[in-house]
Motif scaffolding. Structure first.
Motif, PDB file in Angstrom:
ATOM      1  N   GLU A 372     -50.419 -74.429  22.065  1.00 41.62           N
ATOM      2  CA  GLU A 372     -51.736 -73.547  21.562  1.00 41.62           C
ATOM      3  C   GLU A 372     -52.758 -73.206  22.862  1.00 41.62           C
ATOM      4  O   GLU A 372     -53.081 -74.734  23.798  1.00 41.62           O
ATOM      5  CB  GLU A 372     -52.606 -74.136  20.720  1.00 41.62           C
ATOM      6  CG  GLU A 372     -51.828 -73.991  18.975  1.00 41.62           C
ATOM      7  CD  GLU A 372     -52.241 -71.714  18.786  1.00 41.62           C
ATOM      8  OE1 GLU A 372     -52.786 -71.928  18.057  1.00 41.62           O
ATOM      9  OE2 GLU A 372     -50.875 -71.422  19.309  1.00 41.62           O
ATOM     10  N   ALA A 375     -59.510 -72.228  23.481  1.00 39.39           N
ATOM     11  CA  ALA A 375     -60.624 -71.481  23.693  1.00 39.39           C
ATOM     12  C   ALA A 375     -62.087 -72.202  22.791  1.00 39.39           C
ATOM     13  O   ALA A 375     -62.065 -73.069  22.861  1.00 39.39           O
ATOM     14  CB  ALA A 375     -60.190 -70.342  22.634  1.00 39.39           C
ATOM     15  N   SER A 376     -63.175 -72.347  24.146  1.00 36.62           N
ATOM     16  CA  SER A 376     -64.083 -72.645  24.203  1.00 36.62           C
ATOM     17  C   SER A 376     -65.060 -71.943  22.928  1.00 36.62           C
ATOM     18  O   SER A 376     -64.480 -70.968  22.617  1.00 36.62           O
ATOM     19  CB  SER A 376     -64.705 -72.127  25.363  1.00 36.62           C
ATOM     20  OG  SER A 376     -65.419 -70.809  25.395  1.00 36.62           O
ATOM     21  N   LEU A 377     -66.088 -72.749  22.550  1.00 39.73           N
ATOM     22  CA  LEU A 377     -67.040 -71.713  21.174  1.00 39.73           C
ATOM     23  C   LEU A 377     -66.959 -70.643  20.801  1.00 39.73           C
ATOM     24  O   LEU A 377     -66.864 -69.753  20.649  1.00 39.73           O
ATOM     25  CB  LEU A 377     -67.812 -72.953  21.268  1.00 39.73           C
ATOM     26  CG  LEU A 377     -68.772 -72.453  19.837  1.00 39.73           C
ATOM     27  CD1 LEU A 377     -68.186 -72.569  18.588  1.00 39.73           C
ATOM     28  CD2 LEU A 377     -70.302 -73.422  19.185  1.00 39.73           C
ATOM     29  N   GLU A 378     -67.741 -70.370  22.518  1.00 46.13           N
ATOM     30  CA  GLU A 378     -67.742 -68.917  22.716  1.00 46.13           C
ATOM     31  C   GLU A 378     -66.867 -67.907  22.694  1.00 46.13           C
ATOM     32  O   GLU A 378     -67.290 -66.834  22.167  1.00 46.13           O
ATOM     33  CB  GLU A 378     -68.647 -68.716  24.252  1.00 46.13           C
ATOM     34  CG  GLU A 378     -69.751 -69.599  24.425  1.00 46.13           C
ATOM     35  CD  GLU A 378     -70.343 -71.095  24.371  1.00 46.13           C
ATOM     36  OE1 GLU A 378     -68.781 -71.438  25.203  1.00 46.13           O
ATOM     37  OE2 GLU A 378     -70.696 -71.875  23.974  1.00 46.13           O
ATOM     38  N   GLU A 379     -65.762 -68.575  23.231  1.00 43.57           N
ATOM     39  CA  GLU A 379     -64.441 -67.112  23.355  1.00 43.57           C
ATOM     40  C   GLU A 379     -63.881 -67.298  21.895  1.00 43.57           C
ATOM     41  O   GLU A 379     -63.391 -66.175  21.521  1.00 43.57           O
ATOM     42  CB  GLU A 379     -63.670 -67.880  24.440  1.00 43.57           C
ATOM     43  CG  GLU A 379     -63.988 -67.909  25.794  1.00 43.57           C
ATOM     44  CD  GLU A 379     -62.922 -69.061  26.103  1.00 43.57           C
ATOM     45  OE1 GLU A 379     -62.807 -68.198  27.750  1.00 43.57           O
ATOM     46  OE2 GLU A 379     -62.635 -69.308  26.110  1.00 43.57           O
ATOM     47  N   ARG A 380     -64.379 -67.893  20.391  1.00 36.16           N
ATOM     48  CA  ARG A 380     -63.521 -68.495  19.881  1.00 36.16           C
ATOM     49  C   ARG A 380     -63.898 -66.604  18.401  1.00 36.16           C
ATOM     50  O   ARG A 380     -64.960 -66.720  18.675  1.00 36.16           O
ATOM     51  CB  ARG A 380     -63.598 -69.641  19.001  1.00 36.16           C
ATOM     52  CG  ARG A 380     -62.911 -70.253  19.289  1.00 36.16           C
ATOM     53  CD  ARG A 380     -63.664 -71.954  18.809  1.00 36.16           C
ATOM     54  NE  ARG A 380     -63.146 -73.043  19.921  1.00 36.16           N
ATOM     55  CZ  ARG A 380     -64.101 -74.046  19.931  1.00 36.16           C
ATOM     56  NH1 ARG A 380     -63.952 -74.153  18.647  1.00 36.16           N
ATOM     57  NH2 ARG A 380     -64.583 -75.463  20.336  1.00 36.16           N
ATOM     58  N   VAL A 381     -62.806 -66.165  18.376  1.00 36.90           N
ATOM     59  CA  VAL A 381     -63.634 -65.387  17.315  1.00 36.90           C
ATOM     60  C   VAL A 381     -63.233 -65.525  15.964  1.00 36.90           C
ATOM     61  O   VAL A 381     -63.191 -66.277  15.804  1.00 36.90           O
ATOM     62  CB  VAL A 381     -62.372 -64.174  17.150  1.00 36.90           C
ATOM     63  CG1 VAL A 381     -62.363 -63.311  19.132  1.00 36.90           C
ATOM     64  CG2 VAL A 381     -60.925 -64.805  17.132  1.00 36.90           C
TER      65      VAL A 381
END
Ligand code: COA
Length: 381
Positions: A372, A375-381
């Motif tokens: 996998e 993804a950083s916290l900001e990038e996560r949907v």
């Protein structure tokens, strides 16, 4: 060129996996044979006391008279509970199950045992004898508190089974009651690498102490696929209510894929050798105490009805259910009574594990996502 070692075969539920060596008991599932240290259970049942079985499991041989007197005296001396444990039992919430109270009480005993942290064989044997002695006192106290009564202290002059019955009911048991309880305790004392025994060995393989290992084993015993099956069996018989209703009940159970409790076994495929002794003694108890009740007949009808559907046989819990019922034990306490017997086997397995220990740590087949992207916290949907 080196080749990677072949991945070991995956065995769901560890079916067919041999995970320990033991000299304590052997289970031959194809032929329905159980032995304790080479002695056939049919030769032991109704001929030895539970104290003799404890000696056999802990010291490798049936005791002579002198050894038995000493062991029985040691057990009688160690029956009392620390006040803190009794207070815990008395203050446990009404809705707590007896197994939850027992498990917590056994864990608490570690606070008070002077050998708790010492995992040498000698210290573990001393602790094991104390636990064998204390289990009935805890269980009887749980029972009496649930009835709103005061716990009754042990009587040193009574043997293990008689004292257990006395502390449960507050009166001296008849010979038949005493012998029935003794038979039950003898038959359930050890059973190779069943789920709770395996759990005790896993815990002790980390060098955890006896109280930790036994607390873990109690957790594994609780479920109704293991020790909880006698309670579930008796509740099923009570639900059926009449011998005449058995066939319809079993028919419907198979139609709806509801399991018949006390039936079937992972290892025994031709019958559990302990069942016939429990049947015989449950019938004696019913004759003596049953007041016209017919739970043994009902259980036999269930056995016959099941066999018409599938080749499945009663296991140890099936006839234990009416036996314990006629001993005046409420179904909610059945798993605790099982534990009062199996404490001997669990402890002997822990000692065996310490004697030749290796950490028990199997692998697992990973079936989750592969590679996998993070993804950083900001990038996560
Ligand atoms: N009632 C109805 N069907 C049962 C059954 C039972 N008590 N026990 C097993 N079966 C069925 C299974 O559903 C399975 O059917 P399938 O082939 O159509 O799938 C088949 O018999 C084989 O049983 P399996 O699930 O392979 O046995 P297992 O080794 O995994 O399970 C037990 C053994 C003990 C967990 C299982 O027999 C059971 O749940 N028994 C009731 C609980 C009990 O008494 N436990 C105490 C054990 S000492």
């Amino acid at each position: 060129m080196t080749t990677a070692p072949a991945a070991p075969a995956f065995a769901k539920g560890l079916v067919g996996v041999v995970a320990a060596e033991t000299a304590l008991s052997s289970v031959d599932g194809a032929n329905g044979i159980l032995t304790y240290r080479g002695l056939n259970i049919h030769d032991l049942a109704a001929r030895v006391s539970y104290e003799e079985i404890v000696h056999l499991l802990f010291y490798g041989k049936l005791p002579n008279k002198k050894e038995l007197t000493k062991l029985a005296a040691d057990l009688a001396l160690n029956r009392k509970l620390p006040k803190g444990v009794l207070d815990h039992i008395k203050s446990s919430p009404r809705k707590a199950t007896p197994m939850d109270v027992l498990r917590t009480a056994v864990s608490m005993l570690a606070y008070y045992d002077k050998d708790t942290e010492d995992i040498s064989i000698e210290a573990t044997r001393r602790k094991a004898l104390r636990l064998v002695a204390q289990f009935p006192t805890i269980i009887a106290a749980i029972h009496r508190v649930r009835l709103g009564k005061d716990p009754i202290g042990p009587r040193a002059k009574l043997n293990h089974a008689a004292n257990f019955m006395y502390m449960l009911h507050g009166e001296l048991p008849s010979k038949l009651e005493c012998d029935s309880m003794n038979l039950y305790l003898v038959l359930l004392a050890d059973h190779s690498l069943n789920a709770s025994t395996f759990t005790s060995r896993v815990a002790s393989s980390t060098n955890a102490d006896l109280h930790a290992a036994i607390t873990a084993a109690l957790g594994a015993l609780k479920g109704n696929l293991h020790g909880g099956a006698a309670e579930a069996t008796m509740n099923m018989l009570l639900e059926i209510g009449k011998v005449e209703k058995v066939d319809g009940f079993v028919e419907k159970a198979f139609d709806t894929k509801r399991k018949i409790m006390g039936i079937g076994h992972r290892i025994y495929k031709t019958g559990d050798p302990r069942a016939r002794h429990l049947l015989e003694w449950a019938a004696k108890m019913e004759h003596d105490q049953g007041k016209g009740q017919r739970y043994v007949d009902m259980a036999l009808s269930v056995e016959r009805a099941v066999l018409r559907h599938k080749e499945l046989y009663p296991n140890v819990d099936f006839f234990s259910a009416p036996l314990l019922y006629y001993l005046g034990i409420p179904t909610a306490l059945d798993t605790c009574i099982f534990a009062a017997s199996r404490i001997a086997g669990w402890s002997a397995h822990v000692i065996e594990q310490y004697n030749d220990s290796v950490l028990i740590r199997p692998g697992a087949m990973y079936i989750g996502p592969k590679a996998e992207t993070f993804a950083s916290l900001e990038e996560r949907v």
